[in-house]
Design an enzyme around this catalytic site. Structure first.
Site, PDB file in Angstrom:
ATOM      1  N   GLU A  40       0.855  -1.177   0.000  1.00 48.61           N
ATOM      2  CA  GLU A  40       0.000   0.000   0.000  1.00 48.61           C
ATOM      3  C   GLU A  40       0.905   1.246   0.000  1.00 48.61           C
ATOM      4  O   GLU A  40       1.864   1.261   0.767  1.00 48.61           O
ATOM      5  CB  GLU A  40      -0.907   0.040   1.232  1.00 48.61           C
ATOM      6  CG  GLU A  40      -1.892   1.188   1.148  1.00 48.61           C
ATOM      7  CD  GLU A  40      -2.871   1.253   2.338  1.00 48.61           C
ATOM      8  OE1 GLU A  40      -2.710   0.487   3.304  1.00 48.61           O
ATOM      9  OE2 GLU A  40      -3.776   2.086   2.256  1.00 48.61           O
ATOM     10  N   ALA A  71       1.483  -0.064  10.774  1.00 46.79           N
ATOM     11  CA  ALA A  71       1.227  -1.470  10.471  1.00 46.79           C
ATOM     12  C   ALA A  71       0.428  -1.551   9.184  1.00 46.79           C
ATOM     13  O   ALA A  71      -0.048  -0.529   8.683  1.00 46.79           O
ATOM     14  CB  ALA A  71       0.442  -2.135  11.606  1.00 46.79           C
ATOM     15  N   GLU A  79      -2.523  -3.966   6.886  1.00 41.28           N
ATOM     16  CA  GLU A  79      -3.588  -4.963   6.995  1.00 41.28           C
ATOM     17  C   GLU A  79      -3.607  -6.007   5.891  1.00 41.28           C
ATOM     18  O   GLU A  79      -4.665  -6.560   5.591  1.00 41.28           O
ATOM     19  CB  GLU A  79      -4.934  -4.227   7.004  1.00 41.28           C
ATOM     20  CG  GLU A  79      -5.353  -3.571   5.659  1.00 41.28           C
ATOM     21  CD  GLU A  79      -5.000  -2.093   5.523  1.00 41.28           C
ATOM     22  OE1 GLU A  79      -4.078  -1.648   6.208  1.00 41.28           O
ATOM     23  OE2 GLU A  79      -5.650  -1.392   4.715  1.00 41.28           O
ATOM     24  N   ASN A  80      -2.473  -6.339   5.268  1.00 40.41           N
ATOM     25  CA  ASN A  80      -2.454  -7.348   4.200  1.00 40.41           C
ATOM     26  C   ASN A  80      -3.332  -8.540   4.571  1.00 40.41           C
ATOM     27  O   ASN A  80      -3.288  -9.031   5.686  1.00 40.41           O
ATOM     28  CB  ASN A  80      -1.034  -7.849   3.982  1.00 40.41           C
ATOM     29  CG  ASN A  80      -0.031  -6.721   3.942  1.00 40.41           C
ATOM     30  OD1 ASN A  80      -0.127  -5.842   3.120  1.00 40.41           O
ATOM     31  ND2 ASN A  80       0.895  -6.722   4.906  1.00 40.41           N
ATOM     32  N   HIS A 102      -7.025  -2.190  14.987  1.00 41.48           N
ATOM     33  CA  HIS A 102      -7.177  -1.476  13.720  1.00 41.48           C
ATOM     34  C   HIS A 102      -6.932  -2.406  12.524  1.00 41.48           C
ATOM     35  O   HIS A 102      -7.777  -2.514  11.630  1.00 41.48           O
ATOM     36  CB  HIS A 102      -6.204  -0.297  13.699  1.00 41.48           C
ATOM     37  CG  HIS A 102      -6.278   0.554  12.479  1.00 41.48           C
ATOM     38  ND1 HIS A 102      -6.943   1.754  12.456  1.00 41.48           N
ATOM     39  CD2 HIS A 102      -5.787   0.381  11.224  1.00 41.48           C
ATOM     40  CE1 HIS A 102      -6.853   2.286  11.250  1.00 41.48           C
ATOM     41  NE2 HIS A 102      -6.147   1.467  10.468  1.00 41.48           N
ATOM     42  N   GLU A 103      -5.810  -3.078  12.518  1.00 43.65           N
ATOM     43  CA  GLU A 103      -5.483  -3.923  11.355  1.00 43.65           C
ATOM     44  C   GLU A 103      -6.465  -5.088  11.257  1.00 43.65           C
ATOM     45  O   GLU A 103      -6.877  -5.469  10.175  1.00 43.65           O
ATOM     46  CB  GLU A 103      -4.039  -4.433  11.432  1.00 43.65           C
ATOM     47  CG  GLU A 103      -2.969  -3.351  11.600  1.00 43.65           C
ATOM     48  CD  GLU A 103      -3.095  -2.166  10.650  1.00 43.65           C
ATOM     49  OE1 GLU A 103      -3.575  -2.354   9.526  1.00 43.65           O
ATOM     50  OE2 GLU A 103      -2.727  -1.041  11.063  1.00 43.65           O
TER      51      GLU A 103
HETATM   52  N1  0A1 Z   1      -3.240   0.905   5.793  1.00 41.70           N
HETATM   53  C1  0A1 Z   1      -2.344   1.017   6.890  1.00 41.70           C
HETATM   54  C2  0A1 Z   1      -1.428   2.159   6.829  1.00 41.70           C
HETATM   55  C3  0A1 Z   1      -0.289   2.095   5.876  1.00 41.70           C
HETATM   56  C4  0A1 Z   1      -0.272   2.899   4.784  1.00 41.70           C
HETATM   57  C5  0A1 Z   1       0.811   2.962   3.943  1.00 41.70           C
HETATM   58  C6  0A1 Z   1       1.868   2.173   4.237  1.00 41.70           C
HETATM   59  O1  0A1 Z   1       2.997   2.202   3.466  1.00 41.70           O
HETATM   60  C7  0A1 Z   1       3.104   3.198   2.510  1.00 41.70           C
HETATM   61  C8  0A1 Z   1       1.873   1.325   5.320  1.00 41.70           C
HETATM   62  C9  0A1 Z   1       0.776   1.290   6.145  1.00 41.70           C
HETATM   63  C10 0A1 Z   1      -3.172   1.267   8.140  1.00 41.70           C
HETATM   64  O2  0A1 Z   1      -4.082   2.082   8.109  1.00 41.70           O
HETATM   65  O3  0A1 Z   1      -2.894   0.675   9.154  1.00 41.70           O
HETATM   66 ZN    ZN Z   2      -5.829   1.655   8.510  1.00 42.39          ZN
END
Ligand code: 0A1
Ligand code: ZN
Length: 883
Positions: A125, A266, A268-269, A301-302
């Site tokens: 992400e 972190a 959320e993969n 959250h994740e």
């Molecule tokens: N989706 C994750 C946050 C996240 C966004 C970007 C990243 O790398 C560029 C890494 C993590 C969350 O909301 O926890």
């Molecule tokens: Zn998030």
């Protein structure tokens, strides 16, 4: 000015021309080189004209081979540039094979596939997948993934990806392989891979419907024994989502990996969350109460993303808050249910005001759903996350938990497995509850913090109180025109005895029970008439912080002291104290420091001595508004005067209340072994707040801090003392800092704390120390945690020392932004944002900040990330095409 990076607009969205059904990825991991073989099952979308080119994203890739239906393509059959791969004439349905070669060990951006310590890991992400292979790297292309990982068995006994393991085997050269299959179609940003020599903490969870899930937390071996709290938090989060929203985990394996080098908190993969070690590892001697609390929140959250983000995902990156605002809100609800809800709310609002309000008033201002960006990584912001969560909370306030749940149920019924927009969410909430949320939708598209002014008039003859409410949002850098919003305004009316009165609006016949009512504010100016009163009440407005606005009401000091003592709404009780303190501080900033008004000292004393009150809330009440918050209230920020005023108030209160503070300090000692429970945390917090005051006045302050440090049997108390010692010039304090570094030299997360307390030190030579620490052998700017703990903490958390009048802080920051930009642009851009508010300071500072920005801007080959921040910060025009 250098050219501004290319902008992407929400209004240009078009659906994908080609879709991918299946992805098979083979990774050959190696110390020197990694090969990635990708096979995609591609088909043309219904709306796409036959013969349309297929354009794939790809950055910094070495393309080794390309084939369609196993026929290798020669160089005339495709085009590659810096960002994409274009194939002209492709069939309607075909298999595309792509081979790319990577060097993860050289990847300092920490996006795509990289190495952290001995392990391989990924971060995709938002747009990291395109650094692994060529692919339509956008969230509305969802595919099923099968991933085979081959690596040296000795170096990488553990090989992980999303979904379920479906095969494995040994090879004769000391290598082995594992294959994973993820049954859920997903966007590329949720792909993950981890390989390394890892310790595994295993547990199980059974869902109400009977699914038995294997839970596993992987860490480097050195961190075994620090995952118990994370595991406990994960199980609590799973049970909470089942109970609260009827949402179960849909996987057989839920894996979490802790990684030492990570740009964010972190990720959320699907089925394979990757965490910054900071949000996994805990043990009482190495982690503070705040660490324990954050771990629980981030784990939650994740985990909650599995439904809000993964099962229902985003159509495009402009919709980021659709998953982030909603998931932060769910995380906040979870945390509140785990204990101390009022304290949580106070802390949420404090961070919103410290981070989001300033952003919304800066050149980086953007709506919860931005309309334009150059680099999406720059939009993982306080606005998208925190204000986004406040928007979700307002639905909840308007609809109640039941109505909100109905809306969420409908959202999943309609959109499970889809990539959708913020409108889809709003429509589900509106349709499930049969309400019109048309005006509410503006919260997504309008930036800026609304100001809400309330005035009242009481007519004793009729027992009527007329509240006049106005709202106004000032123009922001991105948007000159603002429309009125739909704002839930929660209010109470407090009678002379301190109890809530019933709020009966004109026209209603039945008097409601005394307590909070939510008023629907929609107009630029609106009146609400309350009837049936027998006395003039004190209005308690915006209870629980029911909307992300600034509230203005002309309270007298006496009214604020009264609410501080009596309001049934714990948030507003705290808020009244903050307003009182802010008033004094602003007066002192303007006219020089003076005497603390007796009403204020008395109010503080009463709170301090209220043994029936929750210690955690007392601690919050005694915590003075931060320097950043005071700064926000000023037209031109005066850093030195703000610092002086706040320090003066802290010392004056400490002198006036020394005896009471000593009693509180003694009374709140926590016996027994460390427990990360709200009750104990509250007492530690109060005791450490008392210590902070006492450290300003007493002759024996040094001895007291040293004793606190020596006697501490947990990291919370240790750090509270160490932070105060880091403020002092004494040899004993220096010695304590040195001994701490020696003791924890091999523990990166603890050493981060050591760097941080020095970066935040009130000492006059803090800047010189930070500069010296940047040359410390343990300081490695490639590690984002370490960088944030020293450079980030100093530039963003130590206003008075960073904003020194000679501008040396700005030069230092600009040097670091330039240095980091070649290494990790995402982190560099975050740091650069600190300069974006240059217009808010006095001419001398302002000029120096602008010069720092211009020096960065003049650098050749600036990243998109930093380029966008700098261009926006320096822009003079009002128009930034947002919305
Ligand atoms: N989706 C994750 C946050 C996240 C966004 C970007 C990243 O790398 C560029 C890494 C993590 C969350 O909301 O926890
Ligand atoms: Zn998030």
């Amino acid at each position: 000015m250098s050219t501004e990076p290319a902008t992407v607009y929400l209004s240009d969205y078009t659906s994908p021309a080609y879709l991918v059904d299946e992805v098979a990825l083979d990774f050959e991991l190696g110390d020197e080189e990694t090969l990635v073989y990708s096979r995609l099952q591609v088909h043309r979308a219904g709306h796409t004209a036959p013969g349309s080119p297929l354009v794939l994203d790809g950055e910094d890739l070495a393309l080794e081979a390309l084939a369609i239906d196993d026929r290798p393509l020669d160089a005339t059959e495709f085009d590659v540039d810096e960002r994409s791969l274009t194939l002209a004439g492709v069939p309607e349905r075909f298999t595309l094979s792509v081979t790319t070669r990577l060097r993860p060990q050289d990847n300092t951006r920490l996006e795509g596939l990289y190495r952290s310590g001995g392990m391989f890991c990924t971060q995709c992400e938002a747009e990291g997948f395109r650094r692994i292979t060529y692919f339509p790297d956008r969230p509305d292309v969802m595919a099923r993934y099968t991933v085979t990982i081959t690596a040296d068995r000795g170096a990488c006994p553990i090989l992980l990806s999303n979904g379920n393991p479906v095969g494995s085997g040994e090879l004769d050269d000391g290598r082995h392989w594992v294959r994973w299959h993820d049954p859920f179609p997903k966007p590329s940003y949720l792909f993950a891979l981890v390989a390394g020599d890892l310790h595994c903490h295993e547990d199980r969870h059974t869902t109400p419907s009977g699914r038995d899930i294997r839970l596993a937390i992987y860490t480097e071996h050195a961190n075994a024994g620090r995952t118990a709290h994370a595991m406990r938090s994960l199980k609590a989060a799973m049970a909470w989502d089942e109970r609260t929203y009827g949402l179960e985990c849909d996987l057989d394996n839920y894996l979490v990996v802790a990684v030492g080098d990570f740009n964010m908190g972190a990720m959320e993969n699907k089925g394979l969350n990757i965490f910054n070690t900071q949000y996994i590892l805990a043990r009482p001697d190495v982690a503070t109460d705040a660490d324990y609390t954050n771990i629980e929140a981030v784990i939650g959250h994740e985990y909650f993303h599995n439904w809000t983000g993964n099962r229902v995902t985003l159509r495009d990156w402009f919709q980021l808050s659709l998953k982030e605002g909603l998931t932060v809100f769910r995380e906040q609800q979870f945390s509140a249910d785990r204990g101390a809800p009022a304290v949580r709310r106070i802390q949420e609002v404090r961070t919103l005001r410290a981070a989001q309000f300033p952003e919304d008033a800066s050149p980086m201002a953007h709506p919860v759903r931005p309309g334009a960006y150059a680099e999406i990584n720059n939009f993982y912001t306080a606005t998208v996350y925190m204000k986004g969560a406040e928007v979700i909370r307002m639905y909840h306030t308007l609809l109640g938990q039941e109505g909100f749940r109905r809306g969420l149920d409908l959202y999943f019924r309609r959109h499970d497995g889809q990539a959708v927009t913020c409108e889809d969410f709003l429509a589900a909430m509106a349709d499930a509850n049969d309400v019109d949320l048309g005006q509410f939708a503006r919260w997504y598209n309008q930036s800026g913090t609304p100001v809400m002014r309330v005035s009242d008039e009481y007519d004793p003859a009729d027992g009527r109180l007329t509240l006049t409410v106005t709202q106004e949002t000032a123009p922001t850098a991105d948007q000159p025109d603002k429309a009125p919003l739909h704002i839930p305004l929660a209010i109470g009316l407090v009678g002379a005895d301190g109890a809530d009165l019933p709020v009966r609006l004109a026209g209603e016949t039945d008097a409601p029970a005394p307590g909070t009512r939510v008023l629907d504010v929609r107009e630029p100016e609106q009146r609400f008439v309350v009837e049936g009163l027998t006395e003039r009440p004190v209005p308690s407005l915006l209870r629980g912080f029911s909307a992300p606005v600034r509230l203005d009401y002309d309270y007298t000091d006496e009214q604020l002291a009264f609410l501080f003592a009596n309001d049934s709404d714990a948030f507003n009780r705290w808020e009244a104290g903050q307003r009182l303190a802010t008033r004094i501080l602003l007066r002192w900033v303007e006219n020089g420091v003076g005497e603390v008004p007796a009403t204020f000292v008395d109010a503080f004393r009463e709170t301090l001595n209220d043994t029936a009150a929750d210690p955690a809330l007392v601690a919050e009440a005694l915590t003075l508004p931060g320097e950043g918050f005071i700064a926000e209230q000023m037209a031109v920020i005066e850093v030195d005067a703000i610092h002086e005023a706040r320090e003066h108030l802290r010392a004056a209160l400490a002198r006036a209340l020394a005896a009471d503070l000593r009693t509180v300090y003694t009374r709140n000692a926590v016996d027994g072994p460390y427990r990360p429970e709200a009750e104990d945390m509250g007492r530690r917090r109060l005791r450490n707040v008392a210590l902070d005051y006492l450290a300003t006045v007493e002759d024996d302050a040094l001895a007291r801090c040293l004793a606190h440090y020596r006697e501490a049997d947990n990291m919370t108390d240790t750090m509270a003392a160490l932070a105060l010692l880091a403020d002092r010039p004494d040899a004993e304090a220096e010695a304590a800092l040195e001994a701490f570094a020696e003791r924890w030299r091999d523990d990166p997360l603890v050493l981060d704390k050591w760097f941080r307390v020095q970066a935040l030190s009130r000492r006059e030579d803090a800047f010189e120390r930070v500069r010296a620490l940047a040359a410390h052998p343990a300081f490695d700017p490639r590690n984002p945690n370490r960088l944030r703990s020293l450079i980030g903490a100093f530039c963003q958390g130590n206003a008075v020392r960073f904003h020194r009048a000679d501008g040396a802080g700005y030069t230092f920051l600009a040097d670091w932004v330039i240095e980091l930009d070649g290494m990790n642009p995402q982190v560099a851009a975050r740091l650069a944002k600190t300069l974006s508010r240059w217009r808010r300071y006095d001419p001398r500072r302002s000029e120096a900040m602008r010069a720092a920005l211009e020096r960065i801007e003049a650098r050749p080959a600036l990243s998109k990330d930093v380029g966008e921040v700098v261009a926006r910060s320096l822009e003079r025009s009002e128009d930034h095409h947002n919305g």
